[in-house]
Design a protein around this motif. Structure first.
Motif, short mmCIF file in Angstrom:
data_model
loop_
_atom_site.label_atom_id
_atom_site.label_comp_id
_atom_site.label_asym_id
_atom_site.label_seq_id
_atom_site.Cartn_x
_atom_site.Cartn_y
_atom_site.Cartn_z
N GLY A 25 10.28 9.81 0.07
CA GLY A 25 11.25 9.07 0.88
C GLY A 25 12.53 9.83 1.15
N LEU A 26 12.85 10.86 0.36
CA LEU A 26 14.06 11.63 0.60
C LEU A 26 14.06 12.25 1.99
N ALA A 27 12.86 12.54 2.52
CA ALA A 27 12.77 13.12 3.86
C ALA A 27 13.37 12.21 4.92
N ASP A 28 13.34 10.90 4.66
CA ASP A 28 13.84 9.96 5.66
C ASP A 28 15.36 10.01 5.81
N TYR A 29 16.08 10.56 4.83
CA TYR A 29 17.51 10.74 5.02
C TYR A 29 17.77 11.66 6.21
N VAL A 30 16.97 12.70 6.32
CA VAL A 30 17.12 13.63 7.45
C VAL A 30 16.41 13.10 8.69
N LEU A 31 15.26 12.46 8.53
CA LEU A 31 14.49 12.02 9.69
C LEU A 31 15.14 10.84 10.41
N VAL A 32 15.50 9.79 9.65
CA VAL A 32 16.07 8.59 10.29
C VAL A 32 17.44 8.89 10.88
N TRP A 33 18.35 9.46 10.06
CA TRP A 33 19.66 9.80 10.61
C TRP A 33 19.54 10.94 11.61
#
Length: 438
Positions: free
Chosen positions: A184-192
């Motif tokens: 889920g840490l990838a979503d910090y870069v993906l979503v933002w």
């Protein structure tokens, strides 16, 4: 391309709402033994989670950041600048004020630890002073990826944001179904990153050429968010709530992604009206100082809470109706006003520091032509790692002084300062300094 007042307004508006939101949900209680505690409003009074729909405005900050970065990198490329030099300059612009803030807070933590301040109190204060840091590692990573992201944007346009959003949704599905937190840490870069990438598209006109697209984004994103919180496992709160799983922010969820799309659409729909207002000089004179002080406001806005707590709660001068009661809400008005006055005085007192940091940046920012230096990249990596840990653990985890993290942050900023400026400035660099105060 001239400076876009609306982009500056979005940045200022986002900062103001972040500050007000943090202040609004921070409630202090003086216990019978004299200790000051801070119950979590969103968990204690659950209906307040709906308020986060108005105060979660960070998508607009990343959208405005992408808009500004797209223009900045385009000008740097046209002037012959390198990715290393450009990324180093952007990182240093954020890290100098962050380093000064962190250094002063860490000095206070060290003094308090040495004189025997209660470790629990010190840990709570250290967390409060670092709670806003989550934004900085993400923004620094997106800045570092800008040359690659913008190259993809030039080739594929809006499809890049769509692919990033699709991957983010797949990652979130893994987080929710098989409980894979590290994935889920990838979503910090993906979503933002979707909001950041949409900033590129906005600047290049890809979001405004079709008249119905902004409305479709606003309605579609809002409808998707409503479905996800009504039928899916996601909560309504767009701010982290202890014990709430899944969360919409830790990591950013597909519901947050829908909110990013909806907020972008609304932003584009109201842009013509707001731009007309900003063309009035008296309106712009109100907005401009806030944008210019955005980094100072963002970094320092929790210090007034500590000052007011010491002045009114430790001394038992503050009236204390039941937490979350009607009387408590009525006192939010003077609470916000007092905090605003303290912050205004703090910003005025920090102006000499801001000027000195600006002068230091001009003397030491990395050369835009530097192409093979490893120091800016290593400095950026060390800074991101340290800030990420501070964001999670605070400045005084378990009431102790964080020696290794402090050393890591100092090393990271030092490596960014070391290359210095060895070549004449490109004219585009001066435009960038004007365009993005943060």
């Amino acid at each position: 391309m001239g400076r876009d007042r609306y982009v500056d307004f979005l940045r200022a508006w986002a900062i103001v709402l972040v500050v007000l939101g943090h202040w609004l949900i921070t409630g202090l209680v003086r216990e019978s033994d004299g200790r000051i505690t801070a119950p979590e409003l969103l968990a204690t009074v659950p209906w307040t989670q709906w308020l986060t729909l108005g105060f979660q405005i960070m998508p607009l900050f990343f959208l405005a950041g992408g808009h500004a970065a797209g223009g900045s990198w385009s000008r740097a490329r046209a002037a012959g600048g390198s990715a290393t030099g450009w990324v180093g300059q952007r990182a240093l612009r954020l890290l100098l004020p962050t380093g000064a803030y962190s250094g002063l807070v860490l000095l206070a933590v060290g003094i308090c630890a040495a004189v025997g301040v209660d470790p629990g109190t010190l840990a709570l204060v250290g967390w409060a002073m670092a709670m806003q840091f989550w934004f900085l590692p993400v923004y620094l990573l997106l800045s570092a990826l800008t040359p690659l992201l913008h190259a993809a944007h030039r080739r594929w346009g809006l499809r890049v944001a769509i692919v990033m959003g699709t991957v983010a949704a797949a990652v979130d599905a893994l987080v929710v179904t098989v409980h894979a937190p590290y994935v889920g840490l990838a979503d910090y870069v993906l979503v933002w990153g979707v909001a950041y990438q949409l900033g590129f598209c906005w600047r290049d006109g890809l979001l405004t050429r079709r008249r119905l697209l902004p409305a479709a984004m606003a309605v579609g994103g809002g409808a998707a968010f409503a479905v996800l919180i009504a039928l899916g496992p996601f909560p309504v709160s767009l701010i982290f709530v202890t014990g709430q799983a899944p969360s919409n922010t830790d990591p950013p969820s597909v519901a947050m992604l829908a909110w990013v799309v909806a907020q972008t659409g609304v932003c584009l729909l109201v842009a013509p009206t707001v731009r007309r207002l900003l063309d009035r000089e008296w309106v712009w004179r109100l907005v401009q100082p806030v944008g210019g002080a955005s980094m100072t406001l963002y970094l320092w806005h929790m210090l007034p809470v500590l000052i007011v707590a010491a002045a009114f709660y430790l001394t038992a001068l503050a009236p204390e109706p039941a937490f979350g009661s009607a009387g408590w809400w009525a006192l939010r008005v003077p609470w916000l006003l007092v905090l605003g006055l303290v912050l205004a005085g703090l910003v005025a007192a920090l102006r000499p520091l801001e000027r000195n940091l600006a002068a230091l940046y001009e003397r030491t920012r990395p050369d835009a032509d530097r192409r093979r230096s490893w120091m800016p990249w290593l400095g950026l990596a060390a800074s991101v790692a340290a800030l990420s840990r501070f964001a999670v653990r605070g400045f005084a985890y378990d009431g102790r002084f964080p020696f290794l993290l402090s050393l890591g942050l100092a090393l990271g900023i030092g490596l960014l300062l070391l290359p210095g400026r060895t070549a004449p400035d490109h004219p585009a660099q001066h435009e960038d300094a004007l365009e993005e105060a943060a």
